[in-house]
Design a protein around this motif. Structure first.
Motif, mmCIF file in Angstrom:
data_model
loop_
_atom_site.group_PDB
_atom_site.id
_atom_site.type_symbol
_atom_site.label_atom_id
_atom_site.label_comp_id
_atom_site.label_asym_id
_atom_site.label_seq_id
_atom_site.Cartn_x
_atom_site.Cartn_y
_atom_site.Cartn_z
ATOM 1 N N VAL A 1 4.213 -7.521 6.897
ATOM 2 C CA VAL A 1 4.217 -7.948 8.300
ATOM 3 C C VAL A 1 3.257 -9.119 8.483
ATOM 4 C CG1 VAL A 1 3.662 -7.263 10.673
ATOM 5 C CG2 VAL A 1 4.908 -5.691 9.187
ATOM 6 N N LEU A 2 2.089 -9.032 7.863
ATOM 7 C CA LEU A 2 1.135 -10.138 7.958
ATOM 8 C C LEU A 2 1.697 -11.410 7.315
ATOM 9 C CD1 LEU A 2 -2.264 -8.356 7.301
ATOM 10 C CD2 LEU A 2 -1.459 -9.360 9.446
ATOM 11 N N ALA A 3 2.432 -11.272 6.234
ATOM 12 C CA ALA A 3 3.043 -12.439 5.587
ATOM 13 C C ALA A 3 4.064 -13.083 6.524
ATOM 14 C CB ALA A 3 3.702 -12.037 4.279
ATOM 15 N N GLN A 4 4.860 -12.250 7.213
ATOM 16 C CA GLN A 4 5.828 -12.799 8.178
ATOM 17 C C GLN A 4 5.100 -13.462 9.343
ATOM 18 O OE1 GLN A 4 8.835 -9.987 9.394
ATOM 19 N NE2 GLN A 4 9.336 -9.444 7.265
ATOM 20 N N ILE B 1 9.962 -9.924 15.979
ATOM 21 C CA ILE B 1 10.121 -8.542 15.515
ATOM 22 C C ILE B 1 10.166 -8.580 13.986
ATOM 23 C CG2 ILE B 1 11.637 -6.518 15.484
ATOM 24 C CD1 ILE B 1 12.608 -7.392 18.251
ATOM 25 N N PRO B 2 9.218 -7.926 13.330
ATOM 26 C CA PRO B 2 9.223 -7.917 11.871
ATOM 27 C C PRO B 2 10.517 -7.283 11.345
ATOM 28 C CG PRO B 2 7.187 -6.968 12.719
ATOM 29 C CD PRO B 2 8.109 -7.161 13.886
ATOM 30 N N SER B 3 11.043 -7.864 10.289
ATOM 31 C CA SER B 3 12.283 -7.326 9.723
ATOM 32 C C SER B 3 12.277 -7.535 8.213
ATOM 33 C CB SER B 3 13.492 -8.015 10.341
ATOM 34 O OG SER B 3 13.451 -9.387 10.056
ATOM 35 N N LEU C 1 -1.986 -0.744 15.289
ATOM 36 C CA LEU C 1 -0.767 -1.352 15.819
ATOM 37 C C LEU C 1 0.032 -2.039 14.707
ATOM 38 C CD1 LEU C 1 -2.183 -2.925 19.113
ATOM 39 C CD2 LEU C 1 -0.744 -0.881 18.880
ATOM 40 N N LEU C 2 -0.676 -2.687 13.805
ATOM 41 C CA LEU C 2 -0.017 -3.362 12.679
ATOM 42 C C LEU C 2 0.693 -2.346 11.786
ATOM 43 C CD1 LEU C 2 0.474 -5.914 10.958
ATOM 44 C CD2 LEU C 2 -1.723 -5.473 9.860
ATOM 45 N N ARG C 3 0.031 -1.236 11.501
ATOM 46 C CA ARG C 3 0.657 -0.195 10.664
ATOM 47 C C ARG C 3 1.864 0.413 11.371
ATOM 48 N NH1 ARG C 3 -4.675 0.631 9.536
ATOM 49 N NH2 ARG C 3 -4.907 2.360 10.983
ATOM 50 N N GLN C 4 1.780 0.589 12.669
ATOM 51 C CA GLN C 4 2.915 1.144 13.426
ATOM 52 C C GLN C 4 4.106 0.181 13.382
ATOM 53 O OE1 GLN C 4 1.397 1.898 17.354
ATOM 54 N NE2 GLN C 4 0.360 3.802 16.755
ATOM 55 N N ALA C 5 3.844 -1.106 13.598
ATOM 56 C CA ALA C 5 4.927 -2.101 13.570
ATOM 57 C C ALA C 5 5.556 -2.162 12.174
ATOM 58 C CB ALA C 5 4.392 -3.475 13.971
ATOM 59 N N ALA C 6 4.723 -2.105 11.159
ATOM 60 C CA ALA C 6 5.223 -2.138 9.787
ATOM 61 C C ALA C 6 6.064 -0.904 9.503
ATOM 62 C CB ALA C 6 4.055 -2.223 8.800
ATOM 63 N N SER C 7 5.617 0.242 9.945
ATOM 64 C CA SER C 7 6.343 1.493 9.718
ATOM 65 C C SER C 7 7.705 1.459 10.390
ATOM 66 C CB SER C 7 5.510 2.664 10.233
ATOM 67 O OG SER C 7 6.225 3.861 10.127
ATOM 68 N N ARG C 8 7.753 0.972 11.649
ATOM 69 C CA ARG C 8 9.028 0.886 12.371
ATOM 70 C C ARG C 8 10.007 -0.058 11.667
ATOM 71 N NH1 ARG C 8 5.754 0.939 17.203
ATOM 72 N NH2 ARG C 8 5.757 -1.312 17.159
ATOM 73 N N ALA C 9 9.485 -1.129 11.056
ATOM 74 C CA ALA C 9 10.353 -2.109 10.390
ATOM 75 C C ALA C 9 10.644 -1.717 8.943
ATOM 76 C CB ALA C 9 9.689 -3.487 10.424
ATOM 77 N N GLY C 10 9.986 -0.664 8.443
ATOM 78 C CA GLY C 10 10.192 -0.258 7.050
ATOM 79 C C GLY C 10 9.511 -1.216 6.082
ATOM 80 N N LEU C 11 8.408 -1.789 6.525
ATOM 81 C CA LEU C 11 7.658 -2.748 5.716
ATOM 82 C C LEU C 11 6.241 -2.244 5.483
ATOM 83 C CD1 LEU C 11 8.667 -5.969 7.717
ATOM 84 C CD2 LEU C 11 9.575 -5.262 5.502
ATOM 85 N N THR C 12 5.527 -2.938 4.637
ATOM 86 C CA THR C 12 4.098 -2.657 4.480
ATOM 87 C C THR C 12 3.347 -3.551 5.458
ATOM 88 O OG1 THR C 12 3.736 -4.374 2.820
ATOM 89 C CG2 THR C 12 4.413 -2.182 2.004
ATOM 90 N N PRO C 13 2.126 -3.179 5.791
ATOM 91 C CA PRO C 13 1.341 -4.057 6.676
ATOM 92 C C PRO C 13 1.170 -5.462 6.095
ATOM 93 C CG PRO C 13 0.324 -1.895 6.580
ATOM 94 C CD PRO C 13 1.437 -1.905 5.564
ATOM 95 N N GLN C 14 1.064 -5.559 4.748
ATOM 96 C CA GLN C 14 0.920 -6.869 4.110
ATOM 97 C C GLN C 14 2.169 -7.723 4.339
ATOM 98 O OE1 GLN C 14 0.306 -3.945 2.698
ATOM 99 N NE2 GLN C 14 -1.809 -3.995 1.979
#
Length: 183
Positions: A158-161, A180-182, A143-156
């Protein structure tokens, strides 16, 4: 900051030669020539001994020989300048080449000091940060990788946010409001 043998020689000669009469400059040239020959001979002897004995290389005599060779060259340059200019004494301020080299060394030193200060500041800032390693189970990780991919970010990222939005309640409970990660 590391100075080359030439930089060291230029600095030493400039300082030692200030106000030195032309005859004394000639003596310094002769002395530097002797030192250059002696140190070069010492290096040759050590190399022969090392090859025969199989010893480890000693850098100090080689560095000393290099420095005396550079100092000899610089004293010769100063001697030629004093003779060509007809000066009674060597005046470093009137030596345009030596002054340019001194200004360059000062500039490089200031740059090195500024870079060092910036490095120390980055280290101070980094010491205040918290770094961690997070192991996430397969399901939440996906789920984390999917959210990161949708936001154009790395999983790291997203975790930092996520970590930036952590709230700790009065009872010590840790929570994060939905976001929402951005970028």
């Amino acid at each position: 900051m590391i100075w080359s043998s030439e930089d060291v020689a230029r600095d030493v000669v400039r300082r030692q030669g200030a106000g030195m009469p032309a005859a004394r400059v000639a003596e310094e040239v002769a002395q530097a020539a002797v030192r250059e020959r002696e140190t070069a001979e010492e290096v040759r002897c050590r190399r022969v001994r090392r090859s025969v004995e199989g010893g480890l290389p000693a850098a100090d005599p080689e560095e000393l020989a290099e420095r005396w060779a550079a100092r000899h060259a610089e004293w010769r340059r100063v001697q030629a300048l004093v003779e060509a200019s007809g000066w009674a004494v060597y005046e470093p301020e009137r030596d345009s080449v030596g002054s340019a080299w001194a200004a360059e060394r000062t500039f490089r030193r200031e740059q090195a000091l500024a870079a060092h200060a910036a490095h120390l500041e980055r280290r101070r800032e980094a010491a205040q940060e918290v770094c961690g390693e997070v192991w996430v189970a397969a399901g939440p990780g996906r789920l984390l990788r999917q959210a990161a991919s949708r936001a154009g970010l790395t999983p790291q990222e997203v975790l930092a946010q996520l970590a930036g939005r952590v709230e700790v309640g009065e009872d010590g409970a840790v929570s994060v409001a939905p976001f929402i990660p951005s970028r």
